[in-house]
Enzyme design. Structure first.
Site, PDB file in Angstrom:
ATOM      1  N   CYS A 252     -28.496  15.884 -26.094  1.00  0.00           N
ATOM      2  CA  CYS A 252     -28.194  15.338 -24.769  1.00  0.00           C
ATOM      3  C   CYS A 252     -26.799  14.745 -24.655  1.00  0.00           C
ATOM      4  CB  CYS A 252     -29.256  14.331 -24.345  1.00  0.00           C
ATOM      5  SG  CYS A 252     -29.332  12.815 -25.329  1.00  0.00           S
TER       6      CYS A 252
ATOM      7  N   HIS B 287     -31.505   8.698 -23.502  1.00  0.00           N
ATOM      8  CA  HIS B 287     -31.131  10.002 -22.956  1.00  0.00           C
ATOM      9  C   HIS B 287     -29.804   9.829 -22.217  1.00  0.00           C
ATOM     10  CE1 HIS B 287     -31.223  13.991 -21.480  1.00  0.00           C
ATOM     11  NE2 HIS B 287     -31.498  13.665 -20.223  1.00  0.00           N
TER      12      HIS B 287
ATOM     13  N   ASP C  89     -27.489  16.204 -14.844  1.00  0.00           N
ATOM     14  CA  ASP C  89     -27.980  16.253 -16.227  1.00  0.00           C
ATOM     15  C   ASP C  89     -27.944  17.693 -16.728  1.00  0.00           C
ATOM     16  OD1 ASP C  89     -29.183  15.969 -18.656  1.00  0.00           O
ATOM     17  OD2 ASP C  89     -30.946  14.899 -17.913  1.00  0.00           O
TER      18      ASP C  89
END
Length: 683
Positions: free
Chosen positions: A274, A332, A355
């Site tokens: 991530c 995250h 994202d």
């Protein structure tokens, strides 16, 4: 008399780069400018001078097969919505005239060609060709990415280094990252990303027409950073097996990743997780001129069934079980981009969540956003894009369940843990900015260093199958540091007026930030007796030798489970935490006198805080300071030993730059890092 012709076109790169704040892209062969502002080109004519009474100049601008033509006028009046070209009549040199080309604030981003044509008396035509790259312009009020303050533009567009926050909310890790947007080839890689995208391959005309809109651009980039649906930049890997590529923890900047992707003919780079996906996207957006920052959400929920509830399962020994399809990541990382949202109701402008980590399909493609942060806070699930998914990441509830042989022994509800801290780097300084309040209404101020406790009373944590009268809490005595014991305290309180006999199990498991824990590496158990209204405090510690070979860069799940031996009712308290690694220290000789193009010296030092010998490879890098990377072999160092490595470097640009170092240990699954901000002055 000899007719006029165009001998040369000067793009006036130095002047235009400075005027458009694109000096960092000076290594590009193309002129790089920002939309919504004029740039100047100069003609060198051959033959007779230009005569405005009998000669006529026009400019044709081309983006792919799209084009616009316009006459060159003597009116300086420009429009924020139209392409215009003009010459200033004041001090005009007719032999070497200057032409200003003004672009709309809503022009499409991309690599343009232009044709400059001179029509002379008698219909003769002379032409000259050129190229320029057009980016978004956060300095222009009419641009959809305009951000109001200069320090914001410096941080979120021009800054080529930053910090990524990882670990846990109680023990933050600040990982240095080089965004590398001004490194040679990075600009071209970012533009290639748009060209390689499925949207462009499907219809070049439609893609070019839509590239005026940062909403559209950001969705394309979000999808192209991962390689799930396209020829994207990064292949994700959470398996723990990175033999076919690079362990995500080893990347230190975006430049190597984008360069490898381009040189390979757009084959996915292996591997990303991530924070790598987010950091590379931040680079691309800053290159394209869209303000961007990297954001970390601690205790981030991935709610697969959309019910805003995640289940965590433990057995009676305190071991966390791999049962739930939902997942709770200790952290995250995504990005926020700044833009106006003309496609939505008013009030949704500003920061938008994007994202690029491939978790969620949006419109059938692995991308996410842009989701207005304001819409997430206000729970506007009816708006574009992907607001329910992001809302769950920061707001879901946690149900912690103790099970035995398929039977539920206890259930606890926690409404506070998910999204407990959302943060980014503060403007201008290498430290954290807490932005949790931008995403959610904060019920009460809480410390980022907290413990997980649970009660068997009917309370705000509301327990199913609760036995009354027992309270248990688990608290770390201090933030754990590598090489030191993990010290923690279990406090048990009997709130009833009769004696209780309690069975106690304490369990520690190593875990990755996004996975369930692995096998137990440390445990203890026993029985305690609690007199009426008595509080008992149990102190424990896990020695370095018991955890160092197990966890490395991973985290620890620590849990205590108590069973009332009379009623067989259960209660649990848990904590997940990381262990702070030792830091590399970087010192610059005479750091107040660092100037461009002059050799400087830095010293990187490391003290071994581990209980055994360690050695490895030291890597030093710094965009604008060191071309590429420098590697050094660090021989095994005894416990408590110290090593120093001197490095020479020659800064190539002025400004504040990041010098970073990482030591990849050979016999421990861990990387030690450090960084130093270096102010480079003009000579």
């Amino acid at each position: 008399m000899e007719d006029l012709s165009i001998k040369n076109v000067n793009l006036e790169k130095s002047e235009n780069l400075q005027r458009h704040r694109t000096e960092g892209f000076c290594s590009s062969k193309s002129l790089v400018v920002r939309r919504g502002a004029p740039f100047r080109i100069s003609l060198q004519l051959q033959g007779r001078p230009f005569n405005p009474h009998i000669d006529f100049l026009s400019v044709k601008i081309l983006l792919g097969r799209l084009y616009v033509s316009m006459p060159v006028s003597f009116s300086k009046k420009v429009s924020p919505t139209k392409w215009t070209a003009y010459m200033e009549s004041k001090d005009l040199d007719f032999q070497n005239p200057s032409i200003f080309i003004s672009t709309p604030a809503s022009a499409s981003v991309g690599c343009y060609r232009f044709q400059l044509r001179v029509f002379t008396q008698g219909g003769k035509r002379k032409a000259a060709l050129g190229r320029f790259i057009l980016l978004c312009n956060p300095w222009c009020r009419e641009d959809a990415v305009h951000i109001p303050f200069e320090d914001q533009r410096e941080e979120y567009v021009q800054n080529d280094s930053g910090l990524l926050f990882m670990g846990t909310a109680m023990n933050l890790v600040s990982r240095p990252w080089s965004f590398d947007q001004y490194e040679p080839g990075v600009l071209e890689s970012c533009l290639s990303l748009l060209q390689v995208s499925p949207q462009h391959q499907k219809s070049r005309r439609e893609d070019y027409l839509k590239r005026f809109d940062p909403v559209y651009i950001s969705r394309v980039v979000s999808a192209m950073i991962n390689s799930e649906d396209d020829r994207g930049v990064l292949k994700g890997n959470w398996s723990g097996d990175f033999k076919q590529g690079v362990n995500p923890t080893m990347w230190t900047g975006s430049g190597d990743i984008l360069s490898q992707w381009t040189k390979s003919g757009y084959k996915p780079v292996k591997y990303g997780q991530c924070w790598v996906f987010a950091a590379v996207m931040c680079t691309v957006m800053r290159v394209l001129g869209i303000p961007c920052r990297v954001v970390t959400n601690f205790n981030s929920a991935h709610d697969t069934n959309g019910n805003l509830v995640l289940e965590e399962y433990y057995n009676e020994k305190g071991e966390k079980l791999k049962i739930s399809k939902d997942s709770l990541w200790n952290f995250h990382v995504w990005v926020e981009c700044w833009m106006t949202r003309k496609d939505l109701v008013s009030g949704m402008d500003g920061w938008q969540v994007l994202d690029p980590t491939p978790q969620n399909r949006s419109g059938g493609v692995f991308c996410c956003g842009p989701s207005p942060v304001k819409a997430i806070k206000e729970r506007r699930m009816d708006l574009y894009y992907d607001i329910p998914f992001v809302y769950a990441e920061v707001n879901a509830d946690i149900h912690t369940i103790i099970m035995s042989e398929g039977r539920v022994l206890s259930l606890n509800k926690d409404t506070e843990r998910v999204g407990s801290l959302i943060c980014t780097k503060v403007i201008g300084f290498p430290r954290l900015q807490n932005i949790t309040g931008d995403y959610k209404y904060i019920k009460s101020p809480t410390s980022t260093i907290s413990s997980r406790s649970s009660t068997s009373d009917d309370s705000t944590l509301r327990r199913a199958s609760a036995s009354k009268g027992v309270l248990v809490s688990l608290t770390l005595d201090k933030a754990p540091v590598a090489g030191e014991p993990i010290c923690f305290t279990v406090k048990v309180m009997n709130k009833q007026n009769h004696t209780k006999l309690m069975k106690v199990n304490i369990n520690a498991q190593a875990k990755e930030y996004n996975h369930s824990p692995s096998d137990t590496f440390w445990e203890t158990n026993g029985i305690i007796q609690l007199e009426p209204m008595e509080v008992k405090v149990v102190t424990k510690q896990i020695a370095p030798a018991q955890y160092e070979d197990v966890i490395g860069d991973d985290l620890i799940n620590l849990a205590v489970v108590l069973e009332d031996m009379a009623t067989h009712k259960w209660v649990l308290a848990s904590e997940e935490f990381n262990i702070a690694s030792p830091q590399l220290t970087i010192q610059i000789a005479d750091e107040d006198s660092v100037v461009a193009n002059k050799e400087q010296t830095a010293t990187v030092s490391f003290t071994n805080t581990f209980s055994h010998m360690v050695g490895g490879v030291l890597t030093v890098a710094g965009a604008g300071l060191i071309p590429g990377k420098i590697n050094f072999r660090i021989l095994p160092l005894r416990a408590g030993g110290k090593v120093e490595q001197r490095i020479s470097f020659i800064p190539s640009v002025t400004g504040t730059k990041m010098l970073q170092a990482s030591l990849s240990l050979m016999n421990v699954n861990s990387t030690i890092r450090g960084f130093k901000m270096v102010r480079v002055n003009r000579a």
